[in-house]
Structure formats: C-alpha cells, structure tokens
Design a protein around this motif. Structure first.
Motif, PDB file in Angstrom:
ATOM      1  N   PRO A 187       0.808  -1.226   0.000  1.00 48.44           N
ATOM      2  CA  PRO A 187       0.000   0.000   0.000  1.00 48.44           C
ATOM      3  C   PRO A 187       0.840   1.275   0.000  1.00 48.44           C
ATOM      4  CG  PRO A 187      -0.173  -1.155   2.098  1.00 48.44           C
ATOM      5  CD  PRO A 187       0.517  -2.082   1.156  1.00 48.44           C
ATOM      6  N   ILE A 188       2.027   1.222   0.642  1.00 46.68           N
ATOM      7  CA  ILE A 188       2.895   2.411   0.631  1.00 46.68           C
ATOM      8  C   ILE A 188       3.355   2.710  -0.798  1.00 46.68           C
ATOM      9  CG2 ILE A 188       5.154   3.274   1.336  1.00 46.68           C
ATOM     10  CD1 ILE A 188       4.752   1.864   4.019  1.00 46.68           C
ATOM     11  N   ALA A 189       3.694   1.673  -1.551  1.00 52.02           N
ATOM     12  CA  ALA A 189       4.128   1.866  -2.940  1.00 52.02           C
ATOM     13  C   ALA A 189       2.989   2.452  -3.784  1.00 52.02           C
ATOM     14  CB  ALA A 189       4.615   0.556  -3.535  1.00 52.02           C
ATOM     15  N   LEU A 190       1.767   1.934  -3.588  1.00 54.87           N
ATOM     16  CA  LEU A 190       0.611   2.471  -4.321  1.00 54.87           C
ATOM     17  C   LEU A 190       0.368   3.933  -3.958  1.00 54.87           C
ATOM     18  CD1 LEU A 190      -1.987  -0.474  -4.177  1.00 54.87           C
ATOM     19  CD2 LEU A 190      -0.575   0.262  -6.111  1.00 54.87           C
ATOM     20  N   ALA A 191       0.470   4.245  -2.640  1.00 54.65           N
ATOM     21  CA  ALA A 191       0.262   5.623  -2.203  1.00 54.65           C
ATOM     22  C   ALA A 191       1.309   6.557  -2.813  1.00 54.65           C
ATOM     23  CB  ALA A 191       0.285   5.699  -0.677  1.00 54.65           C
ATOM     24  N   LEU A 192       2.540   6.095  -2.856  1.00 52.55           N
ATOM     25  CA  LEU A 192       3.598   6.909  -3.464  1.00 52.55           C
ATOM     26  C   LEU A 192       3.316   7.183  -4.947  1.00 52.55           C
ATOM     27  CD1 LEU A 192       6.860   5.386  -1.899  1.00 52.55           C
ATOM     28  CD2 LEU A 192       5.939   7.698  -1.566  1.00 52.55           C
TER      29      LEU A 192
END
Length: 326
Positions: free
Chosen positions: A303-308
């Motif tokens: 999810p952090i990668a998607l948010a970035l």
C-alpha cells in the motif's frame, strides 16, 4: 448560336439563327453565344466588322482587349458567371460597337444577359441603339455584381458568427464540423470576391476607354450614363476590397482558433505524460529483482508503494494548476 434583337412597331423581335445580311444590319443587338465559323462570317460580312476569335479574347494585354478599328470599338473583359449554381468561373466577353449595332461574343452565360433580354421584352425602349444596349447591359451586370457581393457579405457574417460562437466566457465551442464549414465558406467568399473584383476592374477599363472615345461612339443623350456607371463600379470595387480584407481576417481568426484547440490537445497529452512519469519510475524501482529490498518484507510495503505512485501523479497536476498551466 446567333440571336438578333430588333424593335419592330414598338415591340421586341428576338430571332435565332438569322443570317440574312439585311436582317443583321437592322438588328440593334446581335448576340453570338459559342458562335460557329459560319455565324461569325455572316455577321462580319453583313456589318463589315472583325469578330475577335476566342484566342484573341483571352489575350491579357490591354491593346488586344480595348481597341478601335475605324468607327468600330472592340471591348473585351472577363466576367463572373455561375454563382447561382456554385460552379462559378470567369469568361471573356467581347462587345463590338459599330454604327447603330452592338455585337456581343461570349462562350458562357452570365445571369445578367438573360435578365437584360427579359427586360428588353418588357421595355423595348432600352434598344434605342447599340450604345444604349451596351450601357444598359453594363448597368445590369453592375446590379448583378452588387447582388452577389451583398449575398457574399451575408454568408461572411454567418461564418463570422459561427467562428466566434462561445459558451462560457473564455471557452470556444467550435466543433470540427463548424470549423470545416467556416473554412469552406470563407474560401468560397474569397474566390467569388476575387473574380468579382476582376470583373469590376475589366468594366472600369472599358468605361475609361469608352469615355475617351465617347464623342465618336456614344450618343450625347447616353453619355451621362458613363459617369454613373464609373461611380457605381468604383464603389463596388471598394466594397469588394472590404469583403476581401474581412474574409482574410476571419480566415486568420478561424485558423487561430484551430491552432488554440490543437495546442490544448497537445498540452493535455503532455500533462498526462508528465503526471505518469513518477508512478512509472516508482513501479520500475519496485519491479527490480534485487534480493535486499526492505519494503518487500514490510507488511505495509504494497500500500505504501501504491500511495507513493498516486501522490507522485497528483502532485504534478496540482502544481500545474497552481501555476495556471491547466
């Protein structure tokens, strides 16, 4: 086709195919429409004039178009025709003024000719002599050109309204069909006004030449009509030039609108490309097959990668809007 116009007992007598010398001499107006060699020879023998050939009529130098042979004036100019059908063009027409007769030689039919013939049927007094026929025919041609320019002006106004239609302030609402229609209308307007100007220029040259020869060729009672025609022709030349300039301006405006719309399309593609570059970079980094990448073992790595990626796409768009580039 050879057509003669004669006034008999106060009435117009119009005959086709007459070749008898005596009948041709009595005719006030002899109209040769795409004449054959036999018809040309019959008129030349009866009236003792030289009928210009089609090749001679197409010469562009003034000495070949406007000249005097003895007591005969030969006047040639290009005239607009076919505007009603949309298949418009220009055709050379010669006016041979000799004695009390006028001979016209043409290979197309501007609308002024049949209209003037119909007027003569109602008012035979127009056929008082060859000079009167020529001047009245010029008046009909000028009236017809004025009608054409009025209609062209109305078409241009409609094209202008279509080119500058707007919805919300600052938003152009022209579609591809509107732009194409405006361009076609303006192109036709420019072509017609150019050919009308050519006709008016030819008429002006003829009237200037006739004015210099009026003592010999034009009867005194008809000489005043020359000044009126010159004045009308000059006013129409000015109006045609105005319409031409207006058409050029509108054409530039429509092309400017097209350029603006194309620029907007290109700008949209550019913004989309720039906005997708950071997410692509992030996705490329995390798509690498390295053994030691801390985020791969993290519970919240995905999810952090998607948010970035989302943030990296939103931030450039927000920045562009803040700068007023969107």
């Amino acid at each position: 086709m050879l057509t003669t116009y004669t006034v008999e007992n106060g009435h117009l007598a119009m005959r086709e195919g007459v070749r008898e010398p005596e009948a041709l001499r009595k005719a006030v107006w002899v109209d040769l429409m795409q004449p054959s060699r036999d018809e040309e020879a019959a008129v030349q023998d009866a009236l003792h004039v030289e009928i210009p050939t089609r090749e001679e009529m197409q010469e562009i130098e003034s000495s070949s178009r406007l000249y005097r042979e003895g007591d005969t004036l030969v006047l040639t100019a290009n005239f607009l025709y076919g505007v009603e059908t949309g298949e418009f063009s220009s055709t050379p027409i010669s006016f041979v003024l000799t004695g009390n007769s006028l001979v016209t030689v043409r290979y197309a039919t501007p609308k002024a000719f049949p209209v003037f013939a119909a007027r003569c049927a109602k008012s035979p007094g127009l056929l008082t002599g060859g000079d009167a026929v020529m001047l009245h025919l010029f008046e009909q041609i000028v009236d017809r050109l004025a009608d054409i320019l009025e209609r062209i002006g109305a078409d241009m106004d409609r094209a202008s309204q279509g080119a500058f239609r707007r919805g919300k302030p600052g938003e152009v609402t022209l579609g591809e069909r509107d732009l194409k229609e405006a361009l076609l209308t303006l192109g036709q307007v420019g072509e017609v006004t150019t050919r009308a100007s050519e006709t008016l220029l030819g008429l002006n040259r003829i009237l200037t030449f006739v004015g210099a020869e009026k003592a010999m060729a034009i009867r005194k009672e008809n000489q005043g009509a020359i000044k009126t025609l010159v004045r009308d022709v000059r006013s129409l030349v000015e109006h045609a030039n105005f319409l031409n300039n207006k058409a050029t301006f509108l054409l530039d405006a429509v092309l400017g609108i097209i350029n603006v719309e194309q620029t907007n399309i290109i700008k949209t593609f550019t913004v989309v490309s720039v906005a997708l570059m950071p997410p692509t970079l992030i996705a490329s980094i995390y798509g690498m097959n390295f053994a030691h990448m801390p985020e791969l073992n993290s519970t919240f790595g995905y999810p952090i990668a998607l948010a970035l990626m989302i943030a990296s796409a939103v931030v450039p768009v927000w920045y562009f809007k803040r700068k007023g580039w969107l």
